[in-house]
Scaffold this active site. Structure first.
Site, PDB file in Angstrom:
ATOM      1  CB  SER A  84      -0.914   0.003   1.232  1.00 32.34           C
ATOM      2  OG  SER A  84      -0.134  -0.151   2.397  1.00 32.34           O
ATOM      3  CB  THR A 194      -1.457   6.292   4.510  1.00 32.83           C
ATOM      4  OG1 THR A 194      -2.384   6.388   3.432  1.00 32.83           O
ATOM      5  CG2 THR A 194      -0.455   7.441   4.418  1.00 32.83           C
ATOM      6  CB  THR A 212      -0.498   6.211   0.647  1.00 31.06           C
ATOM      7  OG1 THR A 212      -1.392   5.121   0.424  1.00 31.06           O
ATOM      8  CG2 THR A 212      -1.084   7.440  -0.042  1.00 31.06           C
ATOM      9  NE  ARG A 222      -8.363   8.296  -4.216  1.00 28.10           N
ATOM     10  CZ  ARG A 222      -7.752   8.026  -3.065  1.00 28.10           C
ATOM     11  NH1 ARG A 222      -6.492   7.711  -3.041  1.00 28.10           N
ATOM     12  NH2 ARG A 222      -8.415   8.068  -1.926  1.00 28.10           N
ATOM     13  CB  VAL A 223      -4.732  13.105  -6.087  1.00 25.86           C
ATOM     14  CG1 VAL A 223      -3.898  13.595  -4.919  1.00 25.86           C
ATOM     15  CG2 VAL A 223      -3.893  13.117  -7.365  1.00 25.86           C
ATOM     16  N   GLY A 224      -5.417  11.068  -3.503  1.00 27.38           N
ATOM     17  CA  GLY A 224      -6.076  10.940  -2.197  1.00 27.38           C
ATOM     18  C   GLY A 224      -5.777  12.102  -1.282  1.00 27.38           C
ATOM     19  CG  ASP A 225      -6.179  11.207   2.843  1.00 26.89           C
ATOM     20  OD1 ASP A 225      -5.794  10.299   2.055  1.00 26.89           O
ATOM     21  OD2 ASP A 225      -6.253  11.041   4.071  1.00 26.89           O
ATOM     22  CB  THR A 245      -4.036   5.804   7.558  1.00 28.93           C
ATOM     23  OG1 THR A 245      -4.152   4.713   6.647  1.00 28.93           O
ATOM     24  CG2 THR A 245      -4.410   5.320   8.939  1.00 28.93           C
ATOM     25  N   GLY A 246      -6.711   5.886   5.853  1.00 28.53           N
ATOM     26  CA  GLY A 246      -8.101   5.473   5.627  1.00 28.53           C
ATOM     27  C   GLY A 246      -8.612   6.075   4.332  1.00 28.53           C
ATOM     28  N   GLY A 248      -9.375   8.356   1.793  1.00 25.43           N
ATOM     29  CA  GLY A 248      -8.948   9.741   1.632  1.00 25.43           C
ATOM     30  C   GLY A 248     -10.085  10.694   1.321  1.00 25.43           C
TER      31      GLY A 248
HETATM   32  N1  ASP Z   1      -5.614   7.685   2.718  1.00 28.69           N
HETATM   33  C1  ASP Z   1      -5.160   6.869   1.630  1.00 28.69           C
HETATM   34  C2  ASP Z   1      -5.835   7.348   0.366  1.00 28.69           C
HETATM   35  O1  ASP Z   1      -7.024   7.586   0.365  1.00 28.69           O
HETATM   36  C3  ASP Z   1      -5.408   5.405   1.795  1.00 28.69           C
HETATM   37  C4  ASP Z   1      -5.240   4.833   3.192  1.00 28.69           C
HETATM   38  O2  ASP Z   1      -4.539   5.385   4.016  1.00 28.69           O
HETATM   39  O3  ASP Z   1      -5.844   3.800   3.489  1.00 28.69           O
HETATM   40  O4  ASP Z   1      -5.182   7.434  -0.640  1.00 28.69           O
END
Ligand code: ASP
Length: 337
Positions: A84, A194, A212, A222-225, A245-246, A248
């Site tokens: 990941s 992450t 991550t 796609r760009v996350g948080d 984490t989680g 985004g």
């Molecule tokens: N936060 C990350 C994202 O959305 C993924 C994760 O941390 O589980 O890209």
């Protein structure tokens, strides 16, 4: 020749450690006129244990917290068995491994990269964005060209294992892709994480880093948080820091890490502040959370007293805490059954 280089390198490491433990620390204290801080490193998930050790050694070598978080998370980026983050991360729907990262220090300096391909250590590119440009965030092709210009070597980040996992997804593609409407966010498979790390050095200076490969099988682009300052990471040297984490998308909607830091500014402990952000996320996403599948979001936080906290929506989130003498994995508090 190789042996000589090795001996030279070992000698340097030895001197560095000696300087920090026997000579460097008293000097640092006298020069700053302040009290010596007790260093702390906190990071997300069980692989945080490994990352913490590297960050800790970096701090004990006399480095500042910015170097420590960069070196710490790089270990995870380099490890292909962690699917990941970095090399070996699960690809997007087009089999492209696209990476997101950001870094921030106690002075408010920050940098990030989004959707970066073919570069193993996005955290170090993020640091270059912070230190060598007037910008905060570079994405995609632009981030890649910038990395090449700074001497980063391109490589294929897709491992055989990740390709096999992509094939399995592709063969069973149905309700498990990322083309679902937003209310079906729970249907995202639980194949994302992450490494987020926050550290305080001997001078009490706090920095943070997150990196991550984001959500597996995501729509290309796609760009996350994680690279979004305030969402995936936030540091205020006078208050503290937070990382996430989680999912985004859920975090971006509430700019969670900033919320955690602002809650600490108003007097809350890191634990209370993490819970405020989780409660906000639950409030905003209540309908989505009610669905039966996993929708996880979690925060870690550190304040200038060296106190830490962690909270998640659901059971299962763990964080690793390294301080003097111990490196331990903790089960985080969770707020939604
Ligand atoms: N936060 C990350 C994202 O959305 C993924 C994760 O941390 O589980 O890209």
């Amino acid at each position: 020749m190789r042996r000589r280089e090795f001996i030279k390198k070992s000698a340097v490491v030895g001197v560095g450690a000696y300087t920090a433990t026997k000579l460097g620390i008293p000097k640092l204290i006298t020069r700053s006129g302040g009290k010596m801080a007790s260093p702390v490193v906190i990071s997300t998930w069980n692989y945080g244990m490994q990352a913490n050790e590297t960050a800790w050694k970096t701090l004990m070598g006399g480095a500042n917290s910015l170097d420590a978080v960069e070196q710490g998370v790089r270990v995870i980026e380099d490890d292909p068995s962690i699917m990941s983050v970095g090399y070996g991360g699960l690809p997007d729907e087009e089999t492209k491994v696209t990476l997101d990262a950001s870094i921030m220090d106690w002075r408010g300096n920050c940098g990030g990269v989004g959707c970066l391909q073919n570069i193993k250590n996005p955290i170090s590119v993020a640091r270059k964005v912070m230190e060598r440009t007037k910008h905060v965030l570079l994405v995609s092709e632009g981030a890649y060209s910038f990395a090449l210009a700074h001497g980063f070597k391109p490589m294929d980040l897709l491992t055989d294992e990740a390709r096999k996992r992509w094939l399995e997804w592709k063969e069973n593609l149905s309700d498990k892709d990322n083309w679902l409407p937003p209310h079906d966010m729970n249907d995202l498979e639980d194949n994302h994480d992450t490494i987020g790390m926050l550290a305080m050095d001997l001078k009490g200076r706090i920095s943070g880093a997150v990196t991550t490969s984001g959500l597996a099988w995501k729509i290309h682009g796609r760009v996350g948080d994680s690279p979004i300052i305030g969402a995936g990471l936030y540091v205020d040297g006078k208050v503290g820091a937070a990382a996430s984490t989680g999912i985004g998308e859920a975090n971006m909607r509430i700019v969670g890490s900033h919320l955690v830091v602002e809650s600490m500014r108003s007097g809350m402990s890191p634990q209370e502040a993490c819970e405020v952000a989780i409660k906000r996320a639950i409030e905003v996403h209540l309908k989505m959370i009610k669905a039966d599948k996993s929708f996880q979001l979690a925060y870690i936080a550190l304040n200038t007293k060296g106190e830490v906290g962690g909270a998640a929506i659901r059971k299962g989130f763990q964080y690793a805490l390294r301080n003097d003498g111990t490196n331990k994995l903790y089960d985080s508090k969770y707020l939604y059954e």
